[in-house]
Design a protein around this motif. Sequence first.
Motif, PDB file in Angstrom:
ATOM      1  N   ASP A  33       0.877  -1.196   0.105  1.00 22.26           N
ATOM      2  CA  ASP A  33      -0.045  -0.018   0.038  1.00 22.26           C
ATOM      3  C   ASP A  33       1.161   1.082  -0.043  1.00 22.26           C
ATOM      4  O   ASP A  33       1.838   1.482   0.800  1.00 22.26           O
ATOM      5  N   ILE A  34       0.513   2.232  -0.703  1.00 20.96           N
ATOM      6  CA  ILE A  34       1.266   3.539  -0.856  1.00 20.96           C
ATOM      7  C   ILE A  34       0.401   4.708  -0.739  1.00 20.96           C
ATOM      8  O   ILE A  34      -0.943   4.629  -0.581  1.00 20.96           O
ATOM      9  N   THR A  51      -3.525  13.900   0.494  1.00 18.65           N
ATOM     10  CA  THR A  51      -3.057  12.396   0.221  1.00 18.65           C
ATOM     11  C   THR A  51      -4.104  11.292  -0.492  1.00 18.65           C
ATOM     12  O   THR A  51      -5.228  11.446   0.040  1.00 18.65           O
ATOM     13  N   LEU A  52      -3.401  10.793  -1.351  1.00 19.25           N
ATOM     14  CA  LEU A  52      -4.293   9.801  -2.340  1.00 19.25           C
ATOM     15  C   LEU A  52      -3.649   8.273  -1.971  1.00 19.25           C
ATOM     16  O   LEU A  52      -2.606   8.411  -1.715  1.00 19.25           O
ATOM     17  N   VAL A  53      -4.620   7.523  -1.824  1.00 20.76           N
ATOM     18  CA  VAL A  53      -4.348   6.199  -1.512  1.00 20.76           C
ATOM     19  C   VAL A  53      -4.090   5.318  -2.729  1.00 20.76           C
ATOM     20  O   VAL A  53      -4.752   5.239  -3.760  1.00 20.76           O
ATOM     21  N   GLY A  54      -3.196   4.337  -2.556  1.00 21.43           N
ATOM     22  CA  GLY A  54      -2.786   3.455  -3.973  1.00 21.43           C
ATOM     23  C   GLY A  54      -2.317   2.185  -3.563  1.00 21.43           C
ATOM     24  O   GLY A  54      -1.959   2.001  -2.329  1.00 21.43           O
ATOM     25  N   GLU A  55      -1.582   1.465  -4.448  1.00 21.52           N
ATOM     26  CA  GLU A  55      -1.028   0.169  -4.264  1.00 21.52           C
ATOM     27  C   GLU A  55       0.258   0.141  -5.374  1.00 21.52           C
ATOM     28  O   GLU A  55      -0.202   0.571  -6.524  1.00 21.52           O
ATOM     29  N   ILE A  79       1.584   3.424 -14.814  1.00 12.46           N
ATOM     30  CA  ILE A  79       0.847   4.332 -13.982  1.00 12.46           C
ATOM     31  C   ILE A  79      -0.674   4.374 -14.405  1.00 12.46           C
ATOM     32  O   ILE A  79      -0.815   4.734 -15.342  1.00 12.46           O
ATOM     33  N   CYS A  80      -1.499   3.795 -13.760  1.00 14.42           N
ATOM     34  CA  CYS A  80      -3.056   3.276 -13.998  1.00 14.42           C
ATOM     35  C   CYS A  80      -3.702   4.748 -13.517  1.00 14.42           C
ATOM     36  O   CYS A  80      -3.754   5.132 -12.333  1.00 14.42           O
ATOM     37  N   LEU A  81      -4.416   5.182 -14.473  1.00 14.69           N
ATOM     38  CA  LEU A  81      -5.550   6.111 -14.452  1.00 14.69           C
ATOM     39  C   LEU A  81      -6.885   5.641 -14.666  1.00 14.69           C
ATOM     40  O   LEU A  81      -7.041   5.328 -15.695  1.00 14.69           O
ATOM     41  N   HIS A  82      -7.672   5.707 -13.428  1.00 14.33           N
ATOM     42  CA  HIS A  82      -8.938   5.032 -13.707  1.00 14.33           C
ATOM     43  C   HIS A  82     -10.154   5.808 -14.387  1.00 14.33           C
ATOM     44  O   HIS A  82     -10.154   6.938 -14.602  1.00 14.33           O
ATOM     45  N   ARG A 133      -1.286   1.856  -9.234  1.00 10.25           N
ATOM     46  CA  ARG A 133      -2.758   2.243  -9.280  1.00 10.25           C
ATOM     47  C   ARG A 133      -3.038   3.126  -7.984  1.00 10.25           C
ATOM     48  O   ARG A 133      -2.456   3.004  -6.910  1.00 10.25           O
ATOM     49  N   PHE A 134      -3.930   3.979  -8.250  1.00  5.98           N
ATOM     50  CA  PHE A 134      -4.257   4.832  -7.184  1.00  5.98           C
ATOM     51  C   PHE A 134      -5.758   5.372  -7.427  1.00  5.98           C
ATOM     52  O   PHE A 134      -6.182   5.455  -8.629  1.00  5.98           O
ATOM     53  N   ASN A 135      -6.413   5.872  -6.276  1.00  8.87           N
ATOM     54  CA  ASN A 135      -7.770   6.600  -6.170  1.00  8.87           C
ATOM     55  C   ASN A 135      -7.557   8.093  -6.479  1.00  8.87           C
ATOM     56  O   ASN A 135      -6.672   8.672  -5.586  1.00  8.87           O
ATOM     57  N   THR A 136      -7.760   8.608  -7.507  1.00  8.19           N
ATOM     58  CA  THR A 136      -7.700   9.961  -7.668  1.00  8.19           C
ATOM     59  C   THR A 136      -8.683  10.724  -6.474  1.00  8.19           C
ATOM     60  O   THR A 136      -9.506  10.206  -5.991  1.00  8.19           O
TER      61      THR A 136
END
Length: 234
Positions: free
Chosen positions: A15-16, A25-29, A43-46, A77-80
């Motif tokens: 987890d990052i 602060t954005l959460v990701g993996e 780098i994934c943009l959902h 991957r991360f949540n915008t």
Amino acid sequence: MDIRASTVLPAKREDIELNTADGLTLVGELALPESGSPAATLICLHPLPTHGGMMDSHVLRKASYRLPALADLAVLRFNTRGTTSDRGTSQGAFDGGEGERYDVAAALEYADFHDLPRPWLVGWSFGTELALKWGRDPLVQGAILLSPPLHRATDADLDAWAEFDRPLIALVPEFDDYLQPEEATRRFSRVPQAEVVGVEGAKHLWVGEPYVRIVLNEIVKRVNPSAAPLPTAV
């Protein structure tokens, strides 16, 4: 073992958190190959978070489940901003693709600081708009666009990408709800280095394992060609 829709292959996963220039602060993996250095980084943009898009949207999740093991790729991957998934909720609120410029920059900064090699942007739907509008960073090797609607991204953004002169690959479903292959070919003609790949039978959401495999193979062919085609069993 056959690789199925639910298959999760070995990887180093952590987890990052990403920190944006405007204080969020954005959460990701981050998923890395189990051993050795990755050949490149995705780098994934959902897709659009107001319509259910998030870092766990299925094609991006399956990329993280398979590509570290099958293609020696790092998958970030991360949540915008304002987006929620099982990983958690990123701070802030959806900003229609404008404030999200800081989210894209934060992901690239993370990749740079952590020495993740050769970052490519992989955008899906709304994520393609973020890639085209805000992904023109010297670190970026190129972009792969899944189901690009070309709604928020304008001809001016395409012209800017043409000048940026990095590879641009658009995977366009035959039955997409927003932009189909013939029109996509016309729109992307503004970018000399762009390649439009029409995918027969596919729809905007890439539902079905055959379409996921097509997408992942097309990504790997560009980013780490020596690993293509991907195996269907391990």
